[in-house]
Motif scaffolding. Structure first.
Motif, mmCIF file in Angstrom:
data_model
loop_
_atom_site.group_PDB
_atom_site.id
_atom_site.type_symbol
_atom_site.label_atom_id
_atom_site.label_comp_id
_atom_site.label_asym_id
_atom_site.label_seq_id
_atom_site.Cartn_x
_atom_site.Cartn_y
_atom_site.Cartn_z
ATOM 1 N N ILE A 218 0.846 -1.213 0.000
ATOM 2 C CA ILE A 218 0.000 0.000 0.000
ATOM 3 C C ILE A 218 0.868 1.244 0.000
ATOM 4 N N LEU A 219 1.878 1.238 0.864
ATOM 5 C CA LEU A 219 2.782 2.414 0.905
ATOM 6 C C LEU A 219 3.513 2.614 -0.422
ATOM 7 N N PHE A 220 3.869 1.503 -1.057
ATOM 8 C CA PHE A 220 4.566 1.587 -2.341
ATOM 9 C C PHE A 220 3.656 2.167 -3.408
ATOM 10 N N VAL A 221 2.385 1.706 -3.409
ATOM 11 C CA VAL A 221 1.427 2.208 -4.414
ATOM 12 C C VAL A 221 1.189 3.695 -4.198
ATOM 13 N N LEU A 222 0.995 4.079 -2.943
ATOM 14 C CA LEU A 222 0.770 5.499 -2.653
ATOM 15 C C LEU A 222 1.977 6.331 -3.066
ATOM 16 N N TYR A 223 3.156 5.820 -2.826
ATOM 17 C CA TYR A 223 4.381 6.544 -3.171
ATOM 18 C C TYR A 223 4.463 6.736 -4.697
ATOM 19 N N ARG A 224 4.096 5.736 -5.425
ATOM 20 C CA ARG A 224 4.155 5.833 -6.882
ATOM 21 C C ARG A 224 3.151 6.847 -7.422
ATOM 22 N N LYS A 225 1.986 6.826 -6.779
ATOM 23 C CA LYS A 225 0.958 7.766 -7.255
ATOM 24 C C LYS A 225 1.324 9.224 -6.926
ATOM 25 N N LEU A 226 1.907 9.389 -5.787
ATOM 26 C CA LEU A 226 2.223 10.748 -5.353
ATOM 27 C C LEU A 226 3.492 11.267 -6.006
ATOM 28 N N PHE A 227 4.449 10.473 -6.221
ATOM 29 C CA PHE A 227 5.771 10.963 -6.721
ATOM 30 C C PHE A 227 6.142 10.333 -8.057
ATOM 31 N N GLY A 228 5.267 9.548 -8.625
ATOM 32 C CA GLY A 228 5.631 8.881 -9.861
ATOM 33 C C GLY A 228 5.501 9.702 -11.136
#
Length: 228
Positions: A218-228
């Motif tokens: 979940i943290l990885f997905v959120l990180y990708r969406k926010l900073f990807g």
């Protein structure tokens, strides 16, 4: 109740035997100076008293069987002495009777009258002694019956105790088997609980690992969406 030397009944028989032994001896001694019918009557009275003495000896032997072993052993020597005395009196009587058969006396008739009086008195005395002896014999028989009854009751009591002990032994064996079976069941339950505890611990660890992985994803997905 036992007396110091044996039993009161046995000592009573001894006293009777000594008394009648003296009477027999006196009659046999008196017959030596008599003749004719008087002598015959005296010897007949002595013969009857010897029969009574023999009966007393038999009663003494029966009573001896009821005594404890220690008293019985101590009195057996006296019994042999009484039997020897009785046998000597019998032999003396036989010799006197043999002598009486070979003699005759011209005063036989008068002696017969006096002897008849003595015989009546002796008969009464003999009857009294026989009644007393019969009473003592009945008492000895009653004591033997009581002893036999007590032995039977003791045997029945012993058999009842053995039966109770057998039942209690079977109950103890059954209880022991039940305890062994319960102990075995407890061991099985303990092993089962330990297995379940291990599985629960393993499941917790797996669940925790899955949660951690999910959180990282979940943290990885959120990180990708926010900073990807």
């Amino acid at each position: 109740m036992d007396a110091p030397g044996g039993s009161e009944l046995f000592e009573s028989y001894e006293q009777d035997f000594e008394a009648i032994k003296v009477s027999i001896s006196e009659r046999l001694n008196a017959s030596g100076g008599q003749s004719g019918e008087v002598k015959k009557q005296t010897l007949r009275s002595a013969d009857r008293e010897i029969d009574e003495a023999n009966e007393i000896v038999q009663q003494m032997e029966m009573e001896l069987l009821n005594l404890p072993q220690a008293s019985r052993t101590r009195l057996q020597a006296r019994m042999r002495s009484y039997k020897a005395d009785l046998e000597r009196l019998k032999q003396t009587l036989k010799r006197a009777q043999s002598t009486s058969r070979s003699t005759a006396d011209r005063d036989e008739l008068l002696g017969g009258i006096n002897g008849g009086v003595d015989l009546d008195a002796a008969s009464m005395d003999q009857r009294t002694r026989l009644l007393n002896g019969t009473d003592r014999l009945a008492e000895s028989s009653r004591r033997l019956q009581d002893s036999h009854k007590i032995a039977l009751e003791t045997e029945a009591l012993g058999a009842g105790i053995l039966t109770d002990l057998r039942v209690q032994r079977e109950q103890i064996i059954h209880t022991r088997n039940t305890l062994l079976e319960a102990d075995s069941n407890i061991d099985k339950a303990s092993r089962t609980l330990k297995g379940m505890a291990r599985r629960m611990a393993t499941n917790k660890m797996i669940t925790a690992a899955i949660i951690i992985v999910l959180v990282f994803l979940i943290l990885f997905v959120l990180y990708r969406k926010l900073f990807g």
